[in-house]
Enzyme design. Structure first.
Site, PDB file in Angstrom:
ATOM      1  N   GLU A 107      25.900  44.336  36.478  1.00  0.00           N
ATOM      2  CA  GLU A 107      26.639  45.385  35.785  1.00  0.00           C
ATOM      3  C   GLU A 107      26.241  46.716  36.405  1.00  0.00           C
ATOM      4  OE1 GLU A 107      27.328  44.056  31.282  1.00  0.00           O
ATOM      5  OE2 GLU A 107      25.203  44.107  31.814  1.00  0.00           O
ATOM      6  N   ASP A 123      36.159  38.533  23.767  1.00  0.00           N
ATOM      7  CA  ASP A 123      34.920  39.047  23.183  1.00  0.00           C
ATOM      8  C   ASP A 123      35.027  39.015  21.667  1.00  0.00           C
ATOM      9  OD1 ASP A 123      33.960  39.652  25.782  1.00  0.00           O
ATOM     10  OD2 ASP A 123      35.098  41.516  25.776  1.00  0.00           O
TER      11      ASP A 123
END
Length: 247
Positions: A8, A128
């Site tokens: 990330e 999600d």
């Protein structure tokens, strides 16, 4: 089972987030390009890369992402707030093996379906979930559609994979998260990748036997050395031993 080591990026640095909180990153002082290349050296077949500045609506480190795409040595599954077909096409042309979409699919499902048809087996849907609801917009909004229905809406589209994340997952309650992810995976026709459930080799060993799950994304555990990537790949690829025959 496929292991997807992940990086990330935020402000050009490798970070990890706690439940998606962009304002509270844990910074890892490593070279992102070297780290990506190390994944290939350790034997990974794919890697996952998220540009968090794109998620927040910023410019991001485009040149760094391009360098990782060119030099990682393995295909890259790229995410980061994609919002248009042109943006998806641009990064596929620049070398991304797959593009990950989430909020774009919530707000513009027809465009994502068009992208899947234009780029078959290169679009990944991310799902999600927090407290049973489907989250979007950087985990800040709850969508009106249920996660199961959201996944089912794309069953007939040529997706490369579906990533399922239980945002509310806690290490002490991994059984509940495994159950949730396995249940949602039943709605998908594309291969399902679990994110946020691999904190140890034992987790990986257990996850590979969960129905309908074919891959796992691992990030923080690789950076804090809770998991060694070579060991994770060995566990994920281990074949079951012989079973005694009973008469």
């Amino acid at each position: 089972m496929m292991i997807y080591p992940t990086i990330e990026l935020q402000n050009g640095r490798c970070v990890s987030l706690h439940r998606g909180r962009l304002e509270e990153p844990q910074i890892w002082h490593v070279d992102p390009v070297a780290k990506a290349h190390s994944f290939a050296e350790d034997g990974a077949e794919w890697m996952h890369l998220t540009e968090l500045d794109w998620v927040a609506g910023g410019m991001g480190s485009d040149d760094l992402v391009k360098t990782i795409l060119r030099n990682s040595g393995i295909p890259v599954q790229l995410g980061g707030g994609f919002r248009s077909l042109d943006q998806i096409a641009k990064w596929i042309d620049l070398g991304a093996g797959r593009i990950v979409v989430g909020s774009f699919a919530v707000h513009s499902p027809d465009l994502v379906k068009a992208a899947a048809k234009r780029f078959p087996d290169q679009i990944v849907l991310t799902v999600d979930v927090f407290q049973g609801g489907l989250m979007s917009d950087g985990w800040r909004s709850t969508a009106a559609i249920r996660p199961e229905d959201f996944i089912a809406a794309f069953r007939e589209d040529p997706l490369a994979a579906v990533i399922i994340t239980d945002i509310d997952a806690d290490i002490a309650d991994s059984d509940g998260s495994l159950g949730l992810v396995s249940h949602l995976a039943e709605s998908a026709r594309a291969p399902v990748i679990a994110r946020g459930l691999s904190w140890s080799l034992d987790d990986i060993a257990r996850l590979k036997y969960v129905p309908h799950i074919s891959g796992a994304i691992i990030g923080r555990a690789l950076f804090d050395k809770s998991i060694d990537l070579c060991d994770a790949l060995a566990v994920a690829n281990a074949r079951p031993g012989p079973t005694a025959q009973f008469i």
